[in-house]
Design an enzyme around this catalytic site. Structure first.
Site, PDB file in Angstrom:
ATOM      1  N   ASP A  99       0.856  -1.181   0.000  1.00 28.70           N
ATOM      2  CA  ASP A  99       0.000   0.000   0.000  1.00 28.70           C
ATOM      3  C   ASP A  99       0.895   1.234   0.000  1.00 28.70           C
ATOM      4  O   ASP A  99       1.825   1.330   0.806  1.00 28.70           O
ATOM      5  CB  ASP A  99      -0.869   0.017   1.259  1.00 28.70           C
ATOM      6  CG  ASP A  99      -2.347   0.080   0.950  1.00 28.70           C
ATOM      7  OD1 ASP A  99      -2.741   0.996   0.220  1.00 28.70           O
ATOM      8  OD2 ASP A  99      -3.089  -0.787   1.431  1.00 28.70           O
ATOM      9  N   ASP A 201      -3.345   4.385  -2.356  1.00 29.46           N
ATOM     10  CA  ASP A 201      -4.502   4.770  -1.567  1.00 29.46           C
ATOM     11  C   ASP A 201      -5.096   6.079  -2.093  1.00 29.46           C
ATOM     12  O   ASP A 201      -4.372   7.019  -2.432  1.00 29.46           O
ATOM     13  CB  ASP A 201      -4.057   4.932  -0.107  1.00 29.46           C
ATOM     14  CG  ASP A 201      -5.193   5.195   0.838  1.00 29.46           C
ATOM     15  OD1 ASP A 201      -6.106   4.353   0.899  1.00 29.46           O
ATOM     16  OD2 ASP A 201      -5.167   6.231   1.527  1.00 29.46           O
ATOM     17  N   GLU A 264      -6.608   2.991  -6.035  1.00 27.67           N
ATOM     18  CA  GLU A 264      -7.892   2.984  -5.336  1.00 27.67           C
ATOM     19  C   GLU A 264      -8.660   4.212  -5.802  1.00 27.67           C
ATOM     20  O   GLU A 264      -8.276   5.349  -5.508  1.00 27.67           O
ATOM     21  CB  GLU A 264      -7.712   3.038  -3.824  1.00 27.67           C
ATOM     22  CG  GLU A 264      -9.059   2.981  -3.101  1.00 27.67           C
ATOM     23  CD  GLU A 264      -9.009   3.419  -1.651  1.00 27.67           C
ATOM     24  OE1 GLU A 264      -9.874   2.958  -0.881  1.00 27.67           O
ATOM     25  OE2 GLU A 264      -8.139   4.212  -1.281  1.00 27.67           O
ATOM     26  N   HIS A 325     -10.927  -4.153   2.830  1.00 30.37           N
ATOM     27  CA  HIS A 325     -10.901  -3.777   4.244  1.00 30.37           C
ATOM     28  C   HIS A 325     -11.819  -2.605   4.580  1.00 30.37           C
ATOM     29  O   HIS A 325     -11.914  -2.227   5.760  1.00 30.37           O
ATOM     30  CB  HIS A 325      -9.466  -3.423   4.641  1.00 30.37           C
ATOM     31  CG  HIS A 325      -8.900  -2.264   3.866  1.00 30.37           C
ATOM     32  ND1 HIS A 325      -8.652  -2.341   2.514  1.00 30.37           N
ATOM     33  CD2 HIS A 325      -8.572  -1.008   4.240  1.00 30.37           C
ATOM     34  CE1 HIS A 325      -8.176  -1.183   2.095  1.00 30.37           C
ATOM     35  NE2 HIS A 325      -8.120  -0.353   3.123  1.00 30.37           N
ATOM     36  N   ASP A 326     -12.479  -2.031   3.600  1.00 31.52           N
ATOM     37  CA  ASP A 326     -13.351  -0.873   3.828  1.00 31.52           C
ATOM     38  C   ASP A 326     -14.831  -1.164   3.600  1.00 31.52           C
ATOM     39  O   ASP A 326     -15.652  -0.250   3.709  1.00 31.52           O
ATOM     40  CB  ASP A 326     -12.942   0.284   2.899  1.00 31.52           C
ATOM     41  CG  ASP A 326     -11.635   0.931   3.313  1.00 31.52           C
ATOM     42  OD1 ASP A 326     -11.304   0.903   4.516  1.00 31.52           O
ATOM     43  OD2 ASP A 326     -10.930   1.467   2.434  1.00 31.52           O
TER      44      ASP A 326
END
Length: 524
Positions: A99, A201, A264, A325-326
């Site tokens: 990430d 990100d 993302e 994860h979100d």
């Protein structure tokens, strides 16, 4: 399939490091734990691991507030342990993706500490500072995605700084070329250590309006939605200048050979396509998140597949994401039976799939009591449904062990014990076996990796499509309903079914039955 790059042929497996495997009993997953489980990921059939942030951090947002971009947080281990993990992964044939969190740092990063020390500090312009409005309040109406104003008052220097997320996460000023050079150095630091690519990100947020204009009101806003939805993000996301930054990142990775850049980006498909770049000089894969919030119906998903495939530029490679994860886990969104259908969907669509850890054993969202909430998104906006703790609960390795084998200590989030890798391992009808069979099927059928997708049709609750490559043709049928359905098919052989008893079944031309919640792949 030599004409495809590894990330086009491969399957990505996302690891949330706090929750994968703890090796030292502190209740938090770590690099040594991940390293010890790499054989499991390899045996599953994945080709790359994407590891969520592991940098030094005060953990205000669990690692997405970075205090040092070029080291490892002691909570997770050390730089030598990371380097050993990369060596081990490569030995197993696994790529390693990190990430990259470039939009904001921690407010305890030395860069920000310098920036806020005085108005004339050389790093003042590394962040977004602005004088107050005439009434002394925030400079404009921009809102934080974590609730409240996106502007934080700094008494020492008499200005506000901007934070798209928490006040502890000040946004970097990507219009500043020193920031760009510093972040380029970060990418090179990790590429020099063997990293095979990055998931970037909130890539679409990097540039903000240089005139700091108010965002317009959102006429479609409904009470009960997150607060920042009250405004259209006209001046705080998807600004034209962001594509120059993406091209620069792409060029840096190109210096290191076959590395992958994943973005993302939560945007409509038409806007998403711009992030590929005009001629493949953008992100290799702007993440396609449509399945995360899609209405779970054959008609909805058929339209989604067709629209996405038509929108792709000629040079672009597709991808699909089922969980992360979100967002709530797929098994919680659609139920256990449909989670099996979803697995077949994900791994037979055209493009690179990403598997979120635990989805391969049907993990559901964990039950988090009020006093167990850790996520600042929920703590700052209680009751708004923004909490991400449920989908981040620890991996369930062996139900008979304390904390399902995740840790010998007290886990940072409660561990569910509804299933585990150990009990599914030898069960040919389990979700884990289904994922393994699907991944073997991908490796053995070029049509599933580099083939076209055709005849995407929804008929009632059933979605069908074909994957074709040269003389190979596969027919996929997925029943989204709760009743048996009849499906029109050509003659062939069932090479995979969510019901193992049908594997190898000869299919005659005409109509074939499909049980409720069943999916099949047939060679026709």
């Amino acid at each position: 399939m030599p004409e495809l790059k590894w990330w086009q042929r491969g399957v990505i497996y996302q690891i949330y490091p706090r929750s994968f495997q703890d090796s030292n009993g502190d209740g938090i997953g770590d690099l040594v734990g991940i390293d010890a489980r790499l054989e499991y990921v390899s045996a599953l059939g994945a080709d790359a691991v994407w590891i969520s942030p592991i940098y030094p951090s005060p953990m205000a947002d669990f690692g997405y507030d970075v205090a040092d971009y070029c080291d490892i947080d002691p909570m997770f281990g050390s730089l030598p342990e990371f380097e050993q993990l990369v060596i081990h992964a490569h030995h197993l044939g696994l790529k390693v993706l990190l990430d990259f969190v470039p939009n904001h740092s921690s407010n305890r990063h030395p860069w920000f500490e310098e920036s806020r020390s005085s108005r004339d500090n050389p790093k003042r312009d590394w962040y977004l500072w602005h004088d107050p409005a005439p009434d002394g309040g925030p400079p404009n109406n921009w809102l934080s995605r974590m609730g409240g104003s996106a502007w934080e008052w700094d008494e020492h220097t008499g200005q506000y700084y901007y934070h798209a997320f928490l006040p502890e996460q000040p946004d970097l000023n990507w219009r500043n070329h020193d920031v760009r050079r510093a972040m380029d150095g970060v990418l090179r630091f990790w590429l020099d250590r063997g990293v095979d690519g990055f998931r970037v990100d909130v890539l679409w947020l990097l540039i903000k309006d240089d005139q700091f204009r108010d965002n317009p009101l959102n006429p479609a806003y409904q009470p009960g939605e997150p607060e920042h939805h009250r405004l259209l993000q006209t001046y705080t996301e998807d600004q034209p200048e962001v594509h120059e930054i993406v091209r620069s990142m792409r060029a840096t990775l190109d210096d290191y050979g076959d590395r992958v850049l994943i973005g993302e980006i939560y945007l409509p498909v038409t806007q998403l396509m711009k992030y590929y770049g005009a001629a493949g000089d953008g992100a290799d894969m702007p993440f396609n998140f449509q399945l995360l919030n899609a209405r779970w119906s054959a008609a909805t998903i058929a339209g989604m597949i067709r629209d996405y495939d038509r929108a792709l530029p000629e040079h672009a490679w597709p991808n699909w994401v089922l969980g992360n994860h979100d967002n709530p886990r797929i098994a919680s969104r659609v139920g256990a039976a449909q989670a099996r259908v979803a697995a077949v969907l994900l791994l037979t669509l055209r493009g690179t799939p990403t598997i979120y850890y635990g989805d391969e054993i049907g993990m559901t969202d964990g039950d988090i009591e009020r006093d167990q909430v850790r996520d600042p998104a929920e703590l700052r906006q209680p009751g708004m449904g923004q909490g991400r703790d449920p989908e981040r609960t620890p991996m369930q390795w062996e139900r008979s062990l304390p904390n399902a084998g995740f840790t010998d200590g007290k886990p940072w989030l409660p561990v569910a014990t509804n299933s585990s890798v150990r009990e599914q391992d030898g069960d040919t009808s389990s979700m884990l076996s289904l994922y393994r069979r699907l991944l073997i099927l991908r490796r053995s059928h070029a049509a599933l990796v580099q083939g076209t997708i055709a005849n995407v049709v929804a008929n009632g609750d059933v979605l069908t499509y074909e994957r074709r490559y040269r003389d190979q043709s596969l027919f996929i049928a997925l029943n989204f309903g709760v009743e048996c359905a009849m499906v029109q098919s050509r003659s062939g052989v069932v090479v995979l079914s969510t019901s193992t008893r049908r594997d190898g079944e000869v299919v005659a031309a005409g109509t074939i039955p499909l049980a409720a919640g069943e999916a099949i792949v047939a060679s026709v």
